[in-house]
Design a protein around this motif. Structure first.
Motif, mmCIF file in Angstrom:
data_model
loop_
_atom_site.group_PDB
_atom_site.id
_atom_site.type_symbol
_atom_site.label_atom_id
_atom_site.label_comp_id
_atom_site.label_asym_id
_atom_site.label_seq_id
_atom_site.Cartn_x
_atom_site.Cartn_y
_atom_site.Cartn_z
ATOM 1 N N ALA A 120 0.822 -1.208 0.000
ATOM 2 C CA ALA A 120 0.000 0.000 0.000
ATOM 3 C C ALA A 120 0.852 1.252 0.000
ATOM 4 C CB ALA A 120 -0.904 0.007 1.237
ATOM 5 N N VAL A 121 2.159 1.099 -0.190
ATOM 6 C CA VAL A 121 3.046 2.256 -0.188
ATOM 7 C C VAL A 121 3.966 2.216 -1.387
ATOM 8 C CG1 VAL A 121 3.060 2.613 2.311
ATOM 9 C CG2 VAL A 121 4.661 1.012 1.303
ATOM 10 N N ALA A 122 4.158 3.388 -2.024
ATOM 11 C CA ALA A 122 5.104 3.567 -3.116
ATOM 12 C C ALA A 122 5.015 2.421 -4.112
ATOM 13 C CB ALA A 122 6.504 3.738 -2.568
ATOM 14 N N SER A 123 6.084 1.627 -4.243
ATOM 15 C CA SER A 123 6.085 0.529 -5.197
ATOM 16 C C SER A 123 6.499 -0.748 -4.503
ATOM 17 C CB SER A 123 7.066 0.817 -6.345
ATOM 18 O OG SER A 123 8.393 0.801 -5.856
ATOM 19 N N VAL A 124 6.065 -1.872 -5.064
ATOM 20 C CA VAL A 124 6.420 -3.165 -4.499
ATOM 21 C C VAL A 124 7.932 -3.329 -4.503
ATOM 22 C CG1 VAL A 124 6.243 -5.661 -4.787
ATOM 23 C CG2 VAL A 124 4.246 -4.209 -5.219
ATOM 24 N N GLU A 125 8.575 -2.913 -5.590
ATOM 25 C CA GLU A 125 10.007 -3.121 -5.708
ATOM 26 C C GLU A 125 10.795 -2.368 -4.651
ATOM 27 O OE1 GLU A 125 7.920 -3.982 -9.405
ATOM 28 O OE2 GLU A 125 8.032 -2.166 -8.202
ATOM 29 N N SER A 126 10.452 -1.119 -4.409
ATOM 30 C CA SER A 126 11.245 -0.303 -3.502
ATOM 31 C C SER A 126 10.991 -0.627 -2.038
ATOM 32 C CB SER A 126 10.975 1.190 -3.748
ATOM 33 O OG SER A 126 9.645 1.520 -3.414
ATOM 34 N N HIS A 127 9.857 -1.265 -1.735
ATOM 35 C CA HIS A 127 9.531 -1.589 -0.346
ATOM 36 C C HIS A 127 9.423 -3.102 -0.137
ATOM 37 C CE1 HIS A 127 8.655 2.673 -0.324
ATOM 38 N NE2 HIS A 127 8.564 2.639 0.977
ATOM 39 N N GLY A 128 10.025 -3.867 -1.032
ATOM 40 C CA GLY A 128 9.979 -5.320 -0.920
ATOM 41 C C GLY A 128 11.017 -5.834 0.060
ATOM 42 N N THR A 129 10.652 -5.865 1.332
ATOM 43 C CA THR A 129 11.618 -6.208 2.390
ATOM 44 C C THR A 129 11.423 -7.611 2.946
ATOM 45 O OG1 THR A 129 10.220 -5.312 4.155
ATOM 46 C CG2 THR A 129 11.725 -3.782 3.058
ATOM 47 N N MET A 130 10.667 -8.432 2.255
ATOM 48 C CA MET A 130 10.359 -9.756 2.794
ATOM 49 C C MET A 130 11.603 -10.586 3.056
ATOM 50 S SD MET A 130 7.149 -10.210 3.446
ATOM 51 C CE MET A 130 6.913 -11.989 3.410
ATOM 52 N N ALA A 131 12.641 -10.407 2.264
ATOM 53 C CA ALA A 131 13.870 -11.187 2.476
ATOM 54 C C ALA A 131 14.436 -10.933 3.864
ATOM 55 C CB ALA A 131 14.904 -10.828 1.408
ATOM 56 N N TRP A 132 14.326 -9.699 4.353
ATOM 57 C CA TRP A 132 14.801 -9.388 5.698
ATOM 58 C C TRP A 132 13.792 -9.815 6.764
ATOM 59 C CZ3 TRP A 132 16.122 -5.856 1.751
ATOM 60 C CH2 TRP A 132 17.506 -5.707 1.546
ATOM 61 N N LEU A 133 12.519 -9.616 6.480
ATOM 62 C CA LEU A 133 11.502 -10.005 7.460
ATOM 63 C C LEU A 133 11.518 -11.511 7.708
ATOM 64 C CD1 LEU A 133 8.491 -7.743 6.392
ATOM 65 C CD2 LEU A 133 10.142 -7.364 8.235
ATOM 66 N N GLN A 134 11.828 -12.280 6.664
ATOM 67 C CA GLN A 134 11.887 -13.734 6.831
ATOM 68 C C GLN A 134 13.034 -14.143 7.752
ATOM 69 O OE1 GLN A 134 9.536 -15.517 5.995
ATOM 70 N NE2 GLN A 134 8.688 -15.098 3.976
ATOM 71 N N LEU A 135 14.049 -13.304 7.855
ATOM 72 C CA LEU A 135 15.169 -13.594 8.758
ATOM 73 C C LEU A 135 14.816 -13.328 10.216
ATOM 74 C CD1 LEU A 135 18.116 -11.970 6.750
ATOM 75 C CD2 LEU A 135 17.552 -14.408 6.898
ATOM 76 N N ALA A 136 13.702 -12.646 10.426
ATOM 77 C CA ALA A 136 13.340 -12.216 11.783
ATOM 78 C C ALA A 136 11.944 -12.675 12.157
ATOM 79 C CB ALA A 136 13.441 -10.701 11.876
ATOM 80 N N ARG A 137 11.635 -13.923 11.886
ATOM 81 C CA ARG A 137 10.307 -14.448 12.221
ATOM 82 C C ARG A 137 10.098 -14.548 13.728
ATOM 83 N NH1 ARG A 137 6.590 -16.565 8.980
ATOM 84 N NH2 ARG A 137 6.954 -16.468 6.729
ATOM 85 N N THR A 138 11.176 -14.701 14.468
ATOM 86 C CA THR A 138 11.088 -14.706 15.926
ATOM 87 C C THR A 138 12.046 -13.658 16.475
ATOM 88 O OG1 THR A 138 12.846 -16.319 16.382
ATOM 89 C CG2 THR A 138 10.657 -17.193 15.846
ATOM 90 N N GLY A 139 11.728 -13.147 17.644
ATOM 91 C CA GLY A 139 12.572 -12.133 18.243
ATOM 92 C C GLY A 139 13.889 -12.658 18.761
ATOM 93 N N ASP A 140 14.032 -13.977 18.849
ATOM 94 C CA ASP A 140 15.264 -14.572 19.365
ATOM 95 C C ASP A 140 16.465 -14.294 18.471
ATOM 96 O OD1 ASP A 140 13.766 -15.597 21.432
ATOM 97 O OD2 ASP A 140 13.513 -17.570 20.500
ATOM 98 N N VAL A 141 16.228 -13.883 17.235
ATOM 99 C CA VAL A 141 17.351 -13.643 16.311
ATOM 100 C C VAL A 141 18.102 -12.364 16.662
ATOM 101 C CG1 VAL A 141 16.265 -14.906 14.428
ATOM 102 C CG2 VAL A 141 15.860 -12.443 14.651
#
Length: 225
Positions: free
Chosen positions: A181-202
């Motif tokens: 819902a913001v700007a463009s999918v490409e510029s805000h596509g952060t899933m690669a980083w979010l997948q690294l932080a599925r739990t707070g233990d990281v």
């Protein structure tokens, strides 16, 4: 009625009349983000001004930050902005302050990067990307968004560990391509980083907040982001 604790902050960039005329939504958002603002101003000593837009423009996001004349400009654009409701539409009312707080932490991460003179810079050993300028610019923006998302999650793990999974799941939902819902999918596509932080233990709680995020950020860069 605006909370007393908000008044000194708003006096830094808003007229007394505007501060007195905050909408209930603006008061809720500022109240939710107050701990982040205090951390930025008092603990980090970041030069932060707060501006409340009298009317959102087309494509304005609810909260954003810019950098001008050596100062961070934290801008709320809530009035007449459908995104302000849509971005929290799936979140129960009682938990919305947590998501708003995470958004503020995300924006303060941008402020910190600006103030450090590190905006669009990557650590030694990581290429900035090549090819056409638009593609490089998208990559730089996506990397900054990835870092800021990780700061928001590190903040949540530090302050609200019992709600980490809720905030992390909501951020993945927001960043999912179909829900962008913001700007463009490409510029805000952060899933690669979010997948690294599925739990707070990281996150390594022994490190300062930005170093916690930076460690995972570099891991995402090493994976080719």
């Amino acid at each position: 009625m605006i909370k007393r604790t908000l008044i000194p902050l708003l006096m830094l960039s808003c007229s007394p009349a505007l501060a007195a005329e905050l909408t209930s939504m603006e008061t809720r958002w500022l109240t939710a983000g107050l701990s982040v603002i205090n951390y930025a101003k008092h603990d980090l000593k970041l030069p932060v001004d707060i501006t409340v837009q009298p009317q959102a423009r087309a494509n304005d996001v609810p909260v954003a930050v810019g950098y001008q004349d050596g100062r961070c400009k934290l801008v709320l654009s809530l009035r007449g902005n459908p995104q302000a409701e849509d971005i929290l539409g799936s979140v129960p009312e009682a938990r919305r302050p947590l998501m708003i707080e995470a958004m503020f932490a995300h924006e303060i991460a941008h402020c910190w990067r600006y103030a450090q003179g590190a905006w669009h810079q990557t650590p030694s050993g990581f290429a900035q990307g090549g090819g056409a300028q638009p593609a490089q610019s998208l990559q730089q923006t996506r990397r900054e968004e990835g870092f800021a998302d990780l700061v928001a999650l590190a903040w949540t793990q530090q302050r609200h560990p019992e709600h980490y999974s809720d905030v992390a799941a909501w951020m993945r939902q927001v960043r999912a391509p179909a829900a962008a819902a913001v700007a463009s999918v490409e510029s805000h596509g952060t899933m690669a980083w979010l997948q690294l932080a599925r739990t707070g233990d990281v996150f390594n709680s022994r490190l300062p907040l930005f170093e916690q995020a930076g460690s995972l950020w570099r891991k995402g860069l090493a994976n080719g982001e």
